[in-house]
Scaffold this active site. Structure first.
Site: not given
Ligand code: DGY
Length: 325
Positions: A266, A285, A237
């Site tokens: 993000e 991601h 993360r």
């Protein structure tokens, strides 16, 4: 005939998962590319019994409180830091997640990032496309050897172990901090303190969930303990790494390279200084994004959702305390 339970799915997910849900539920799907805005989420969850969420949806106490009939929250991800699981437990709402299915695919990608960073593949590709390739260069884009190097793993859980298995094929020495000592023995990985892993690793791969104690685990102090030739890989993360400190470390040569599949926030803003660096590779991601794996996790999320709607124990529950366990 009993009315089908109403559910809200916060994005279009692979069809197999949606189809499974449609068989048993009245489904509303948010069809935009971007997550539903907060007011839409509040409005959509108000009348439903189940929500299928993604890691980009913040499901907190406020959202739970506008949904008095909510029986289950099913997150289509293994991580669930976007959900206030404590608030869900207090309200008796089980939270589903999707462990296992994405382990190998995510490990493949972590290793792909490791290799791409070591051998400077994204820089090389930019170099060719920019028309800079004039001849064979004896010192052109020299990278680092993977074979025989030391891989440090922070968090030897499912994904960390899968990365360690790949490293064995490259004859890497694997050291780790946190995770399964039993698995480590089978993998021939050596336990080290956090500081030792930082200091000894040529490649440092992060596989820890985001929790208050792992936020900015890799900060300026940690980065200073790493080798100047080392490479940081993050498929966990974004907030596990202090991104400002990472920029400083990459810009000043404290470490050599970073390869990130996750950022904070993000998406990473286009004016983020990390994007100005050649020694930083950033992916959006996508570590679990293979057709097979995303289909599988959509099905797992659907099964968790249906179990919760039927009052059955979720096959993969992130807050087992909800069952008084
Ligand atoms: C997860 O599942 O938590 C990944 O980050 C996305 O697949």
């Amino acid at each position: 005939m009993l009315a089908k339970p109403k559910v809200f799915v916060t994005r279009v997910i692979p069809e197999a998962g949606l189809e499974r849900i449609r068989q048993a539920c009245e489904v509303r799907v948010w069809e935009d590319e971007l997550p539903p805005p907060r007011d839409v989420l509040r409005r959509e969850v108000a009348g439903v019994e189940g929500v299928l969420s993604l890691l980009s949806d913040q499901i907190d106490a406020e959202i739970m409180d506008v949904a008095p009939n909510l029986k289950v929250i099913s997150n289509m991800a293994v991580g669930f830091d976007n959900i206030d699981t404590q608030a869900a437990t207090q309200r008796g709402i089980p939270v589903g997640h999707t462990p296992g299915a994405l382990t190998e695919t995510t490990a493949d990608f972590a290793f792909a990032l490791l290799m791409a960073a070591a051998r400077r593949i994204s820089e090389a590709e930019r170099y060719v496309r920019a028309g800079q390739w004039k001849t064979w260069g004896p010192m052109l884009l020299m990278g680092q050897d993977i074979y025989g190097a030391t891989l440090g793993i922070i968090g030897l859980g499912r994904i960390g172990q899968a990365v360690a298995r790949r490293a064995r094929g490259f004859d890497m020495r694997v050291i780790y901090n946190g995770g399964s000592d039993k698995a480590a023995r089978e993998l021939g990985a050596e336990a080290r303190s956090f500081e030792e892993v930082l200091a000894e690793s040529d490649f440092l791969s992060l596989h820890t969930p985001l929790k208050p104690e792992t936020r900015h685990l890799i900060d300026a102090e940690a980065l200073r303990k790493m080798k100047p030739t080392s490479v940081l890989i993050n498929t966990a993360r974004g907030p596990v790494v202090d991104q400002r400190a990472l920029y400083e470390a990459l810009a000043s040569g404290t470490i050599a390279y970073a390869a990130l599949d996750v950022t904070d926030p993000e998406p990473i803003p286009l004016d983020d200084p990390l994007l100005t660096l050649d020694n930083c590779l950033i992916a959006p991601h996508i570590a679990s994004s293979s057709v097979r794996t995303r289909t599988q996790i959509a099905l797992m999320a659907a099964e968790n959702l249906l179990a919760g709607l039927e009052g059955r124990r979720l096959p993969h529950c992130a807050n087992p305390l909800v069952y008084n366990e």
